[in-house]
Design an enzyme around this catalytic site. Sequence first.
Site, PDB file in Angstrom:
ATOM      1  N   LYS A 187      -3.167  -1.112  -5.058  1.00  0.00           N
ATOM      2  CA  LYS A 187      -2.833   0.102  -4.297  1.00  0.00           C
ATOM      3  C   LYS A 187      -1.344   0.439  -4.404  1.00  0.00           C
ATOM      4  O   LYS A 187      -0.953   1.588  -4.219  1.00  0.00           O
ATOM      5  CB  LYS A 187      -3.311   0.008  -2.839  1.00  0.00           C
ATOM      6  CG  LYS A 187      -2.768  -1.162  -2.044  1.00  0.00           C
ATOM      7  CD  LYS A 187      -1.458  -0.883  -1.390  1.00  0.00           C
ATOM      8  CE  LYS A 187      -0.815  -2.169  -0.942  1.00  0.00           C
ATOM      9  NZ  LYS A 187       0.602  -2.063  -0.616  1.00  0.00           N
TER      10      LYS A 187
ATOM     11  N   ASP B 128      -4.633  -0.173   3.530  1.00  0.00           N
ATOM     12  CA  ASP B 128      -3.288  -0.358   2.987  1.00  0.00           C
ATOM     13  C   ASP B 128      -2.890   0.819   2.098  1.00  0.00           C
ATOM     14  O   ASP B 128      -1.723   1.205   2.035  1.00  0.00           O
ATOM     15  CB  ASP B 128      -3.234  -1.677   2.206  1.00  0.00           C
ATOM     16  CG  ASP B 128      -1.869  -2.328   2.308  1.00  0.00           C
ATOM     17  OD1 ASP B 128      -0.947  -1.702   2.855  1.00  0.00           O
ATOM     18  OD2 ASP B 128      -1.717  -3.465   1.815  1.00  0.00           O
TER      19      ASP B 128
END
Length: 335
Positions: free
Chosen positions: A193, A246
């Site tokens: 991510k 996240d």
Amino acid sequence: MITVVGAGSWGTTFAVRMARRFEAGLTGQPVTLYEFFPRVAQDIQKRRENRLFLPGVRLPRSLVISNDLDACVRSADLVFNAVPTQFIRNVFQSSPLWRGKALVNLSKGIEIKTGQTISGVFFEMFPSLSRSQYAVLSGPSHAEEVILNIPTAAVVAGPAALAARVQKLVSDSRFRLYTNNDVIGVELAAALKNCVAIAAGICVGLGFGDNTLAAMMTRGLAEISRLGVALSARRDTFAGLAGLGDLVVTCGSRHSRNRRFGELLAQGHSPADIARKHRFVAEGVATARAAVGLARKAHVEIPIIREVHNIIYNRKSVRRAVESLLARPFVPERA
Ligand SMILES: NC(=O)c1ccc[n+]([C@@H]2O[C@H](COP(=O)([O-])OP(=O)(O)OC[C@H]3O[C@@H](n4cnc5c(N)ncnc54)[C@H](O)[C@@H]3O)[C@@H](O)[C@H]2O)c1
């Protein structure tokens, strides 16, 4: 005893939290914080403040600062790693046997030179470390907010007994840990991510709008889930705190170093300039390189991360990279 290895912002914040819990009588575990650079360790110890990475926060009295990794690991039964990924081998090369100890990773990244996740690095370095002794703690948890006790939730993934032990030791009403058993999924989600966050920062830096940011996050989640599943992660892990959670915070928050890195790229700074002028480690930079190698081997398309990689490593201009993404063929959403 607990040892936290790595006195950067996250390691220091985590150690401070755990030391405060110890001093409040909530755990029976005193805490030691290890720093690699002797001068930095001395400075933190002398001033009782980490001026570089957590300025303005007075360290709890009981928190011991050390530059002796062997001693720190030997005396601990639980070791938390918060060393930026590419330095882990260098920092841990001399640590002793792991018999009777557990290792919980707090860092997020993939090692460039081997393409391994952090568990892969540790298992290769320490043959005496077994899967029953290893867990990973990750999720939307910026140090700047955790240190202020702002409510935060994260996930600890590992074998059931260890995950439950860490959950009990670390959790309270302001830092809630959920357990999970998909170690590789949490590690990959946490690492990948960061590359999407660089792309999100580029969109912000170019002045695009909320639509673009939402598209980047959603299509980014699709591609990191696709790569994760090909590397034996569970898809649902990517929809949880370590993945979607996240991703949202890293792409949306002003505290995110990876997003900031993307914004600076969009403003015309070169990757080398950013590394020189700003002291922070943006893990997504190295991870993009590792991810492109992993995707090639697994025959998985990761167009957003590939363009981030092209900008950082192949000198492709930010604008051309964006145009390449926007010119991709129109396909079904679940292709
Ligand atoms: N900062 C956060 O809010 C946060 C939150 C969750 C997870 N993480 C993850 O935790 C890890 C650490 O992040 P951070 O923000 O604390 O990083 P940081 O940049 O603050 O880390 C600095 C640390 O890295 C060490 N270091 C720097 N260069 C080194 C070298 N050449 N050799 C050995 N050690 C070196 C320093 O001594 C210091 O202890 C990263 O993987 C990050 O993604 C960070």
